[in-house]
Write a protein that holds these residues in place. Structure first.
Motif, PDB file in Angstrom:
ATOM      1  N   THR A  40       0.832  -1.196   0.000  1.00 17.48           N
ATOM      2  CA  THR A  40       0.000   0.000   0.000  1.00 17.48           C
ATOM      3  C   THR A  40       0.866   1.244   0.000  1.00 17.48           C
ATOM      4  O   THR A  40       1.989   1.245   0.509  1.00 17.48           O
ATOM      5  CB  THR A  40      -0.932   0.060   1.228  1.00 17.48           C
ATOM      6  OG1 THR A  40      -0.142   0.091   2.412  1.00 17.48           O
ATOM      7  CG2 THR A  40      -1.878  -1.133   1.254  1.00 17.48           C
ATOM      8  N   VAL A  41       0.327   2.295  -0.593  1.00 13.57           N
ATOM      9  CA  VAL A  41       0.945   3.628  -0.568  1.00 13.57           C
ATOM     10  C   VAL A  41      -0.191   4.592  -0.257  1.00 13.57           C
ATOM     11  O   VAL A  41      -1.248   4.516  -0.884  1.00 13.57           O
ATOM     12  CB  VAL A  41       1.587   3.995  -1.920  1.00 13.57           C
ATOM     13  CG1 VAL A  41       2.227   5.364  -1.852  1.00 13.57           C
ATOM     14  CG2 VAL A  41       2.591   2.937  -2.359  1.00 13.57           C
ATOM     15  N   ARG A  42       0.018   5.484   0.706  1.00 15.63           N
ATOM     16  CA  ARG A  42      -1.031   6.431   1.052  1.00 15.63           C
ATOM     17  C   ARG A  42      -0.469   7.835   1.140  1.00 15.63           C
ATOM     18  O   ARG A  42       0.709   8.022   1.416  1.00 15.63           O
ATOM     19  CB  ARG A  42      -1.743   6.040   2.340  1.00 15.63           C
ATOM     20  CG  ARG A  42      -0.916   6.131   3.581  1.00 15.63           C
ATOM     21  CD  ARG A  42      -1.672   5.713   4.837  1.00 15.63           C
ATOM     22  NE  ARG A  42      -2.725   6.653   5.160  1.00 15.63           N
ATOM     23  CZ  ARG A  42      -3.885   6.295   5.715  1.00 15.63           C
ATOM     24  NH1 ARG A  42      -4.131   5.039   6.008  1.00 15.63           N
ATOM     25  NH2 ARG A  42      -4.802   7.208   5.979  1.00 15.63           N
ATOM     26  N   ALA A  43      -1.358   8.801   0.898  1.00 19.07           N
ATOM     27  CA  ALA A  43      -1.011  10.219   1.018  1.00 19.07           C
ATOM     28  C   ALA A  43      -2.039  10.866   1.934  1.00 19.07           C
ATOM     29  O   ALA A  43      -3.236  10.747   1.708  1.00 19.07           O
ATOM     30  CB  ALA A  43      -1.027  10.891  -0.355  1.00 19.07           C
ATOM     31  N   ASP A  44      -1.542  11.515   2.967  1.00 18.00           N
ATOM     32  CA  ASP A  44      -2.403  12.220   3.908  1.00 18.00           C
ATOM     33  C   ASP A  44      -2.055  13.704   3.900  1.00 18.00           C
ATOM     34  O   ASP A  44      -0.892  14.071   3.738  1.00 18.00           O
ATOM     35  CB  ASP A  44      -2.199  11.664   5.319  1.00 18.00           C
ATOM     36  CG  ASP A  44      -2.686  10.239   5.456  1.00 18.00           C
ATOM     37  OD1 ASP A  44      -3.914  10.048   5.486  1.00 18.00           O
ATOM     38  OD2 ASP A  44      -1.835   9.327   5.524  1.00 18.00           O
ATOM     39  N   ASP A  45      -3.055  14.534   4.081  1.00 18.98           N
ATOM     40  CA  ASP A  45      -2.834  15.966   4.252  1.00 18.98           C
ATOM     41  C   ASP A  45      -3.613  16.427   5.480  1.00 18.98           C
ATOM     42  O   ASP A  45      -4.123  15.592   6.236  1.00 18.98           O
ATOM     43  CB  ASP A  45      -3.193  16.751   2.984  1.00 18.98           C
ATOM     44  CG  ASP A  45      -4.670  16.710   2.621  1.00 18.98           C
ATOM     45  OD1 ASP A  45      -5.496  16.220   3.436  1.00 18.98           O
ATOM     46  OD2 ASP A  45      -5.025  17.181   1.526  1.00 18.98           O
ATOM     47  N   ALA A  46      -3.717  17.713   5.677  1.00 21.60           N
ATOM     48  CA  ALA A  46      -4.392  18.247   6.857  1.00 21.60           C
ATOM     49  C   ALA A  46      -5.857  17.822   6.944  1.00 21.60           C
ATOM     50  O   ALA A  46      -6.440  17.791   8.030  1.00 21.60           O
ATOM     51  CB  ALA A  46      -4.286  19.770   6.867  1.00 21.60           C
ATOM     52  N   ASP A  47      -6.473  17.477   5.812  1.00 21.58           N
ATOM     53  CA  ASP A  47      -7.878  17.070   5.787  1.00 21.58           C
ATOM     54  C   ASP A  47      -8.056  15.562   5.878  1.00 21.58           C
ATOM     55  O   ASP A  47      -9.174  15.069   5.765  1.00 21.58           O
ATOM     56  CB  ASP A  47      -8.554  17.592   4.511  1.00 21.58           C
ATOM     57  CG  ASP A  47      -8.606  19.115   4.486  1.00 21.58           C
ATOM     58  OD1 ASP A  47      -8.814  19.723   5.559  1.00 21.58           O
ATOM     59  OD2 ASP A  47      -8.429  19.691   3.395  1.00 21.58           O
ATOM     60  N   GLY A  48      -6.968  14.815   6.017  1.00 21.62           N
ATOM     61  CA  GLY A  48      -7.070  13.358   6.106  1.00 21.62           C
ATOM     62  C   GLY A  48      -6.518  12.673   4.870  1.00 21.62           C
ATOM     63  O   GLY A  48      -5.587  13.170   4.235  1.00 21.62           O
ATOM     64  N   LEU A  49      -7.110  11.548   4.534  1.00 23.67           N
ATOM     65  CA  LEU A  49      -6.631  10.760   3.396  1.00 23.67           C
ATOM     66  C   LEU A  49      -6.852  11.522   2.096  1.00 23.67           C
ATOM     67  O   LEU A  49      -7.980  11.875   1.748  1.00 23.67           O
ATOM     68  CB  LEU A  49      -7.349   9.409   3.342  1.00 23.67           C
ATOM     69  CG  LEU A  49      -6.906   8.463   2.232  1.00 23.67           C
ATOM     70  CD1 LEU A  49      -5.448   8.034   2.439  1.00 23.67           C
ATOM     71  CD2 LEU A  49      -7.818   7.233   2.179  1.00 23.67           C
ATOM     72  N   ALA A  50      -5.760  11.771   1.361  1.00 30.50           N
ATOM     73  CA  ALA A  50      -5.829  12.474   0.080  1.00 30.50           C
ATOM     74  C   ALA A  50      -5.805  11.503  -1.086  1.00 30.50           C
ATOM     75  O   ALA A  50      -6.255  11.819  -2.184  1.00 30.50           O
ATOM     76  CB  ALA A  50      -4.679  13.466  -0.050  1.00 30.50           C
TER      77      ALA A  50
END
Length: 139
Positions: A40-50
């Protein structure tokens, strides 16, 4: 013996996955590269999962099960970055090719821009006017 039909069954899904993993391992023996593993690869930002990519590697193959990017990040290059990281890890694990499936109303053109090529198309899946496109990329 009793048969039952129902909606989602996480326990059944896990048991089937475990049993198939065991069967596959016994059928293929020791592969030259790592056995089946999730990736898995994930990207998170200030609003959560991007956005994220979820799939697996097994032998020399990598399979992409799900790719998703939140609407406010589509067209920014995030999807390509997620895919690049997925492919780099797959290569590190010894994979030489990757597979993905995308309906025509989803993102086959996105994958083609990343070097995937169509290898199979199921017409009228899930319904008339849409197709299920299978793609492959040599890593």
């Amino acid at each position: 013996m009793e048969l039952s039909t129902g909606a989602g069954d996480p326990d059944l899904d896990q048991r089937l996955s475990d049993e198939l993993d065991a069967f596959n391992a016994s059928a293929t023996g020791d592969l030259d590269v790592a056995p089946q593993q999730e990736l898995t690869v994930r990207a998170d930002d200030a609003d959560g999962l991007a956005g994220g990519v979820s799939g697996w590697t097994w032998g020399t193959a990598a399979g992409i099960a799900m790719t998703w990017v939140r609407a406010d990040h589509r067209g920014t290059g995030l999807g390509a970055r997620l895919m690049t990281q997925f492919e780099e890890e797959a290569r590190r694990r010894g994979c030489t090719h990757a597979f993905v499936t995308s309906f025509t109303f989803q993102a086959p053109a996105f994958y083609e821009r990343l070097g995937y090529r169509e290898i199979l198309r199921w017409d009228a899946v899930p319904d008339v006017g849409h197709d299920d496109v299978h793609l492959r990329k040599d890593l």
